[in-house]
Design a protein around this motif. Structure first.
Motif, mmCIF file in Angstrom:
data_model
loop_
_atom_site.group_PDB
_atom_site.id
_atom_site.type_symbol
_atom_site.label_atom_id
_atom_site.label_comp_id
_atom_site.label_asym_id
_atom_site.label_seq_id
_atom_site.Cartn_x
_atom_site.Cartn_y
_atom_site.Cartn_z
ATOM 1 N N GLY A 8 84.791 34.484 80.062
ATOM 2 C CA GLY A 8 84.476 33.363 78.308
ATOM 3 C C GLY A 8 85.217 32.021 78.287
ATOM 4 O O GLY A 8 85.939 31.615 77.559
ATOM 5 N N SER A 9 84.109 31.674 79.327
ATOM 6 C CA SER A 9 83.795 29.988 79.840
ATOM 7 C C SER A 9 83.456 29.197 78.772
ATOM 8 O O SER A 9 82.729 28.309 79.041
ATOM 9 C CB SER A 9 83.829 30.001 80.890
ATOM 10 O OG SER A 9 82.940 31.090 81.475
ATOM 11 N N SER A 10 82.585 29.973 77.283
ATOM 12 C CA SER A 10 81.566 29.277 76.967
ATOM 13 C C SER A 10 82.405 28.200 75.454
ATOM 14 O O SER A 10 81.291 27.613 75.388
ATOM 15 C CB SER A 10 81.026 30.372 75.820
ATOM 16 O OG SER A 10 81.724 30.883 74.870
ATOM 17 N N GLY A 36 73.119 33.872 72.871
ATOM 18 C CA GLY A 36 73.262 33.351 71.843
ATOM 19 C C GLY A 36 74.586 32.170 71.930
ATOM 20 O O GLY A 36 74.394 30.880 72.174
ATOM 21 N N ARG A 37 75.820 32.571 72.593
ATOM 22 C CA ARG A 37 76.681 32.136 73.346
ATOM 23 C C ARG A 37 76.333 31.199 74.213
ATOM 24 O O ARG A 37 76.811 30.419 74.145
ATOM 25 C CB ARG A 37 77.906 32.816 73.447
ATOM 26 C CG ARG A 37 78.396 33.275 71.860
ATOM 27 C CD ARG A 37 79.236 32.854 71.128
ATOM 28 N NE ARG A 37 80.593 33.008 72.166
ATOM 29 C CZ ARG A 37 81.544 32.050 71.476
ATOM 30 N NH1 ARG A 37 81.473 31.583 70.369
ATOM 31 N NH2 ARG A 37 82.884 32.220 72.083
ATOM 32 N N LEU A 42 75.227 26.226 77.053
ATOM 33 C CA LEU A 42 74.267 25.254 77.991
ATOM 34 C C LEU A 42 74.471 23.910 77.275
ATOM 35 O O LEU A 42 73.941 22.716 77.770
ATOM 36 C CB LEU A 42 73.355 25.676 78.019
ATOM 37 C CG LEU A 42 73.064 26.713 79.343
ATOM 38 C CD1 LEU A 42 71.695 27.841 78.914
ATOM 39 C CD2 LEU A 42 73.467 26.413 80.793
ATOM 40 N N GLN A 43 74.510 23.890 76.083
ATOM 41 C CA GLN A 43 74.295 22.305 75.459
ATOM 42 C C GLN A 43 75.697 21.602 75.285
ATOM 43 O O GLN A 43 75.965 20.599 75.182
ATOM 44 C CB GLN A 43 74.070 22.487 73.662
ATOM 45 C CG GLN A 43 72.737 23.403 73.728
ATOM 46 C CD GLN A 43 72.196 24.004 72.829
ATOM 47 O OE1 GLN A 43 73.156 23.039 71.074
ATOM 48 N NE2 GLN A 43 71.617 24.841 71.736
ATOM 49 N N GLU A 49 76.261 26.104 87.385
ATOM 50 C CA GLU A 49 75.047 26.505 88.148
ATOM 51 C C GLU A 49 75.230 27.366 87.964
ATOM 52 O O GLU A 49 73.660 28.043 87.999
ATOM 53 C CB GLU A 49 76.013 26.936 89.417
ATOM 54 C CG GLU A 49 75.475 27.789 90.468
ATOM 55 C CD GLU A 49 75.845 28.595 91.753
ATOM 56 O OE1 GLU A 49 75.597 29.952 91.968
ATOM 57 O OE2 GLU A 49 76.881 27.933 92.119
ATOM 58 N N ALA A 50 75.053 27.779 86.836
ATOM 59 C CA ALA A 50 74.783 29.198 85.655
ATOM 60 C C ALA A 50 75.771 29.909 85.276
ATOM 61 O O ALA A 50 77.047 29.433 84.945
ATOM 62 C CB ALA A 50 74.788 30.365 86.818
ATOM 63 N N VAL A 51 74.692 30.214 83.477
ATOM 64 C CA VAL A 51 75.734 30.586 82.434
ATOM 65 C C VAL A 51 75.483 32.713 82.381
ATOM 66 O O VAL A 51 74.352 32.465 82.622
ATOM 67 C CB VAL A 51 75.807 29.968 81.315
ATOM 68 C CG1 VAL A 51 76.593 30.874 80.066
ATOM 69 C CG2 VAL A 51 76.029 28.443 81.085
ATOM 70 N N LEU A 52 76.176 33.528 82.950
ATOM 71 C CA LEU A 52 75.831 34.682 83.013
ATOM 72 C C LEU A 52 76.150 35.330 81.741
ATOM 73 O O LEU A 52 77.201 34.949 80.964
ATOM 74 C CB LEU A 52 76.957 35.518 84.026
ATOM 75 C CG LEU A 52 76.979 35.225 85.445
ATOM 76 C CD1 LEU A 52 76.940 35.789 86.433
ATOM 77 C CD2 LEU A 52 75.025 34.985 85.988
ATOM 78 N N THR A 53 76.022 36.526 81.589
ATOM 79 C CA THR A 53 76.198 37.039 79.750
ATOM 80 C C THR A 53 76.980 38.510 79.945
ATOM 81 O O THR A 53 76.014 39.456 80.476
ATOM 82 C CB THR A 53 75.646 36.780 79.288
ATOM 83 O OG1 THR A 53 73.998 37.974 79.542
ATOM 84 C CG2 THR A 53 74.988 36.016 78.686
#
Length: 247
Positions: A8-10, A36-37, A42-43, A49-53
């Motif tokens: 939950g780090s978006s 989308g999130r 990323l913006q 290191e990465a963003v997982l969904t």
């Protein structure tokens, strides 16, 4: 340098904790609910290191996320930050209760586990009789008590892991609202501290923290018979068994 995964780090406290850890030089993997999130995340942040969904309202997506995390290798700490407040009872139960249970069971065991709960857990009740029927009876406060029950059960069963719960306070995030009275910075500092600090005060387990201080919790969270029933019910509902030997 530590390696940390944050659910939950978006946005909100999860994103703020990630930014703080990255600024300190740690390696951080983020999590967003969907593609989308992920792009929005990323913006907002540099250096992850990465963003997982994965959508935690889906058991299948939660299990798939655990596999994604394991494919990346070992993590020193995992912060179970994801949660919903204004949502249906089923979403609250799936996201706040079942998802951290499933991820704890399936992700390779780290050295530190941090579970985000709430001061509202104090007004929660176990309501274990409603886990299979009458899920609409389970509210947010109950779910945050369940998170702390999970945390304390893990601390008891996995002696080699530091597992702790954190009440971040009522802070002005999207969930908390613009008029929330607590300090936003203090809202994420404790979980960051527990994830990476070598302070003796941070290298403990089975505690409930508020602003880096150990506090008393709802007595139901420490009831081992309730913890065992909770863990068994989560196993029956998800089909995922907690690895008692810690492996």
């Amino acid at each position: 340098m530590a390696r940390i995964f944050i659910t939950g780090s978006s946005d909100g406290l999860g994103l703020l904790a990630a930014k703080s850890l990255i600024a300190q030089g740690h390696r951080v993997v983020l999590h967003a609910r969907n593609a989308g999130r992920k792009e929005e995340t990323l913006q907002k942040i540099q250096g992850a290191e990465a963003v997982l969904t994965g959508d935690f309202s889906s058991l299948e997506e939660t299990q798939a996320l655990a596999e994604q995390v394991n494919q990346l290798g070992h993590f020193d700490a995992i912060i179970h930050n994801a949660g919903v407040y204004k949502a249906s009872a089923q979403q609250i139960f799936s996201v706040n209760v079942l998802a951290p249970y499933v991820l704890t069971c399936l992700i390779q065991k780290p050295e530190r586990l941090i579970y985000l709960t709430s001061d509202m857990h104090a007004g929660g009740r176990p309501k274990l009789e409603h886990f299979k029927t009458g899920i609409e009876q389970i509210n947010y406060s109950d779910s945050k008590l369940h998170v702390l029950m999970l945390c304390k059960a893990v601390a008891r069963k996995w002696k080699e892991v530091y597992a702790n719960g954190v009440n971040p306070g009522w802070v002005p995030t999207k969930m908390g609202g613009a008029n929330a009275p607590d300090d936003l910075q203090k809202g994420y500092e404790t979980q960051v501290w527990l994830a990476v600090s070598n302070d003796a005060e941070a290298k403990v387990s089975g505690r409930y923290f508020y602003h880096q201080q150990v506090k008393s919790a709802n007595p139901a969270a420490d009831d081992t018979s309730l913890q065992e029933r909770f863990m068994k019910l989560c196993e029956e509902i998800t089909g995922v068994k907690f690895p008692e030997d810690g492996k």
